[in-house]
Enzyme design. Structure first.
Site, PDB file in Angstrom:
ATOM      1  N   GLY A  13       0.806  -1.216   0.000  1.00 43.19           N
ATOM      2  CA  GLY A  13       0.000   0.000   0.000  1.00 43.19           C
ATOM      3  C   GLY A  13       0.836   1.261   0.000  1.00 43.19           C
ATOM      4  N   HIS A 156      -8.730  14.759   3.805  1.00 45.82           N
ATOM      5  CA  HIS A 156      -7.871  13.663   3.370  1.00 45.82           C
ATOM      6  C   HIS A 156      -8.212  13.265   1.934  1.00 45.82           C
ATOM      7  CE1 HIS A 156      -6.993  13.204   7.667  1.00 45.82           C
ATOM      8  NE2 HIS A 156      -5.916  12.542   7.277  1.00 45.82           N
ATOM      9  N   LYS A 160      -9.449   7.446   1.606  1.00 41.68           N
ATOM     10  CA  LYS A 160      -9.534   7.195   3.047  1.00 41.68           C
ATOM     11  C   LYS A 160     -10.923   6.671   3.393  1.00 41.68           C
ATOM     12  CE  LYS A 160      -8.431   9.162   7.568  1.00 41.68           C
ATOM     13  NZ  LYS A 160      -7.619   7.979   7.914  1.00 41.68           N
TER      14      LYS A 160
END
Length: 268
Positions: A13, A156, A160
């Site tokens: 990731g 964000h 997210k």
């Protein structure tokens, strides 16, 4: 100090790759494992392939093997995955650095209980800057406890999955504790429709999601005739990775215990 044998969870990731890069660059650390999710198309690939490097460490979904070969596991994944990794870490006496967000209170209690057996650092944000900001908020909250409305606004990237962010909640918890409350007593999450006048005893939260925003957090103390804003903005995930390594170094001196970044940085 001997080299820290560090494994990374969620290794393929965005955060996992940043952590791998940081470990490879650290003179006191060795990449000992790279854990990825079961079914990932990248299983078996070298963990350094995205950097154009050969590390000799392949991406695997075998948590038992990873914990058998590592002394530290850095985990920025999801709550369910982290708790599964925690069980393996307990079996193998592996120290944990946890930056995962979105835990429920019962799940957080599991992490705290694990600190009786192994050493772990848990923080919703590993950034040194964010944790210094927490101390500023603690001071400000005491000064502005009366006559100021408190709002926390965070932004964000579009990927997210939890809101408000763990950092925003940590900010709210810091402010609530500084004023003798718990966050559950005073939090208001978003507003919609006819809400009536604002309750001055509440802490409001607003979440923005879009683009590639790494993480912006602003705490607004709004009074009559003035307002004070305390803001932290992350330009990249480097600060999180460096903070996680700093947490691992801190754990080298502990056999057991539940810690956060305030402990790591000596801000208590």
């Amino acid at each position: 100090m001997s080299s820290m044998k560090i494994a990374i969870a969620g290794a393929s990731g965005r955060m996992g790759r940043m952590l791998i890069e940081a470990v490879l660059a650290a003179p006191d650390a060795t990449l000992a494992g790279a854990l990825d999710r079961t079914g990932s198309s990248q299983l078996g690939q070298d963990a350094g392939a995205f950097l154009g490097k050969q590390t000799g460490v392949a991406l695997t979904d075998d948590i038992e093997r990873v914990c058998a070969e590592a002394d530290y596991l850095i985990d920025f994944t999801r709550p369910e995955g982290t708790l599964a990794h925690l069980d393996a870490a307990l079996r193998h006496d592996v120290k944990l650095v946890i930056g995962t967000t979105g835990f429920s209170e019962p799940q957080k209690a599991q992490l705290r209980a694990a600190g009786g057996k192994i050493a772990l650092v848990f923080s919703a944000n590993m950034s040194v800057g964010v944790n210094v900001t927490m101390k500023l908020l603690e001071f400000a909250a005491k000064q502005f406890a009366q006559g100021y409305d408190i709002e926390i606004i965070e932004a964000h990237h579009r990927h997210k999955v939890d809101a408000p962010s763990g950092t925003a909640l940590m900010m709210g918890e810091t402010i609530a504790a500084a004023t003798g409350r718990t966050l559950d007593d005073c939090a208001v999450y978003g507003r919609h429709g006819v809400t009536g006048e604002r309750d001055p005893s509440t802490i409001g939260f607003s979440a923005i999601r879009g683009g590639d925003i790494v993480g912006d957090h602003t705490v607004l103390f709004a009074g009559i005739g003035e307002r004070i804003e305390i803001t932290h903005k992350s330009a990249s995930r480097v600060s999180y990775a460096q903070g996680a390594l700093r947490a691992a170094r801190f754990l080298a001196g502990h056999q057991a215990g539940f810690f956060d970044m305030q402990d790591v940085l000596g801000l208590r």
